[in-house]
Design a protein around this motif. Structure first.
Motif, PDB file in Angstrom:
ATOM      1  N   GLN A  48       0.817  -1.213   0.000  1.00  0.00           N
ATOM      2  CA  GLN A  48       0.000   0.000   0.000  1.00  0.00           C
ATOM      3  C   GLN A  48       0.848   1.259   0.000  1.00  0.00           C
ATOM      4  N   ARG A  49       1.953   1.209   0.707  1.00  0.00           N
ATOM      5  CA  ARG A  49       2.810   2.395   0.818  1.00  0.00           C
ATOM      6  C   ARG A  49       3.714   2.588  -0.397  1.00  0.00           C
ATOM      7  N   TYR A  71       0.316   3.365  -6.310  1.00  0.00           N
ATOM      8  CA  TYR A  71       0.558   4.785  -6.582  1.00  0.00           C
ATOM      9  C   TYR A  71      -0.177   5.611  -5.532  1.00  0.00           C
ATOM     10  N   ARG A  72       0.545   6.529  -4.894  1.00  0.00           N
ATOM     11  CA  ARG A  72      -0.034   7.425  -3.891  1.00  0.00           C
ATOM     12  C   ARG A  72       0.263   8.865  -4.299  1.00  0.00           C
ATOM     13  N   TYR A 122       5.889   8.809  -5.883  1.00  0.00           N
ATOM     14  CA  TYR A 122       4.445   8.602  -5.727  1.00  0.00           C
ATOM     15  C   TYR A 122       4.174   7.467  -4.745  1.00  0.00           C
ATOM     16  N   THR A 123       4.769   7.598  -3.554  1.00  0.00           N
ATOM     17  CA  THR A 123       4.550   6.628  -2.488  1.00  0.00           C
ATOM     18  C   THR A 123       4.096   7.365  -1.230  1.00  0.00           C
ATOM     19  N   HIS A 124       3.840   6.600  -0.185  1.00  0.00           N
ATOM     20  CA  HIS A 124       3.336   7.167   1.066  1.00  0.00           C
ATOM     21  C   HIS A 124       4.416   7.060   2.143  1.00  0.00           C
ATOM     22  N   ILE A 125       4.781   8.193   2.727  1.00  0.00           N
ATOM     23  CA  ILE A 125       5.822   8.321   3.752  1.00  0.00           C
ATOM     24  C   ILE A 125       7.145   7.733   3.248  1.00  0.00           C
ATOM     25  N   PRO A 126       7.680   8.253   2.147  1.00  0.00           N
ATOM     26  CA  PRO A 126       8.928   7.695   1.596  1.00  0.00           C
ATOM     27  C   PRO A 126      10.131   7.867   2.491  1.00  0.00           C
ATOM     28  N   GLU A 127      10.129   8.885   3.366  1.00  0.00           N
ATOM     29  CA  GLU A 127      11.315   9.115   4.187  1.00  0.00           C
ATOM     30  C   GLU A 127      11.495   8.045   5.255  1.00  0.00           C
ATOM     31  N   GLU A 128      10.499   7.172   5.454  1.00  0.00           N
ATOM     32  CA  GLU A 128      10.665   6.093   6.428  1.00  0.00           C
ATOM     33  C   GLU A 128      11.372   4.873   5.841  1.00  0.00           C
TER      34      GLU A 128
END
Length: 280
Positions: free
Chosen positions: A128-129, A133-134, A201-207
């Motif tokens: 999902q992350r 595509y986010r 285009y992902t969710h919370i990429p810095e993690e």
């Protein structure tokens, strides 16, 4: 004492930021990125010659632009001659160590929490992350309508089979906020473009970005898994860190941490007073 730079992202709470500036700009250079859509302005801050403020990107929670903001601050700091260490923080963090303790706690290594992503999250969460595509830079998840739009669009694309290919490197995950050596920052800026582009285009990429780059690099053995930040994650707090208060004072000042996260102007007021009285 070696050269340290604070790299701060901010969007609110000028009095908390000014507390950090007033206490620590005499010892450290501080680079701040203010969310472009925020009412916070450079004029609200107690600036000095070694404080640099930019306001370039709209930063939504979970969006790619938060990672871009930190990379932009790294670039600015390196152009100013470079530092021995770089510390990623926010405007709602507090310093938990005296300046003379920074060198010994860093010990010549980068410090960031990490683990294989498959051990941190479920396969569903990773998909999902980072494979769906986010569009979190376009939809602000703090607004319920935007959140629903982003989720709906992602579901439509998934049903149509429009997904991103898995990330090539073994994926590592951990906390965004970390402290990095100069060689780690140089490696990130020189070698991170492909992964950064893949995470757009992902969710919370810095993690996953810093962890995946460094744990798959020749610098792996010079990375310590202790991020040197006191962050408390209550089970019942919807994935948000606890706002530190006076009950956390002893642990925060135990000599194990450089920073405390997260500070609230009201809930943390007594803690901040105790830190002031102790010279932090």
């Amino acid at each position: 004492m070696k050269k340290h730079a604070f790299l701060m992202t901010a969007y609110c709470c000028p009095h908390l930021i000014n507390r950090t500036l007033d206490k620590y700009s005499p010892y450290f250079d501080i680079y701040i990125h203010i969310d472009r859509k925020s009412a916070l302005a450079a004029e609200d801050l107690h600036l000095s010659d070694n404080v640099t403020v930019i306001k370039e990107l709209n930063v939504n929670w979970g969006g790619y632009n938060h990672l871009r903001a930190f990379l932009r601050l790294m670039e600015l700091a390196q152009k100013n001659g470079g530092y021995d260490y770089y510390h990623l923080i926010t405007g709602q963090d507090c310093v938990a160590a005296k300046p003379e303790m920074f060198d010994s706690l860093m010990g010549g290594k980068s410090h960031l929490s990490f683990g294989p992503a498959s051990e941190v999250w479920s396969e569903h969460t990773i998909a999902q992350r980072y494979e769906s595509y986010r569009f979190t830079d376009f939809f602000n998840h703090k607004k319920s309508f935007d959140f629903r739009c982003d989720r709906k669009l992602t579901k439509i694309l998934n049903r149509l089979g429009i997904r991103q290919s898995p990330i090539k490197e073994p994926l590592y995950a951990g906390n965004t906020y970390c402290s990095l050596t100069d060689e780690a920052v140089a490696y990130i800026l020189q070698n991170g473009r492909e992964l950064s582009k893949r995470l757009k285009y992902t969710h919370i990429p810095e993690e996953v970005y810093f962890q995946t780059l460094l744990l798959n690099s020749p610098l792996r053995d010079r990375v310590d898994s202790q991020c040197l930040r006191l962050i408390i994650w209550p089970v019942d707090n919807e994935g948000k860190p606890k706002e530190l208060d006076e009950s956390d004072y002893a642990e925060l000042t135990s000599g194990k941490y450089l920073f405390g996260r997260k500070i609230d102007p009201v809930k943390s007021a007594a803690l901040l007073k105790m830190l002031d009285e102790a010279g932090f």
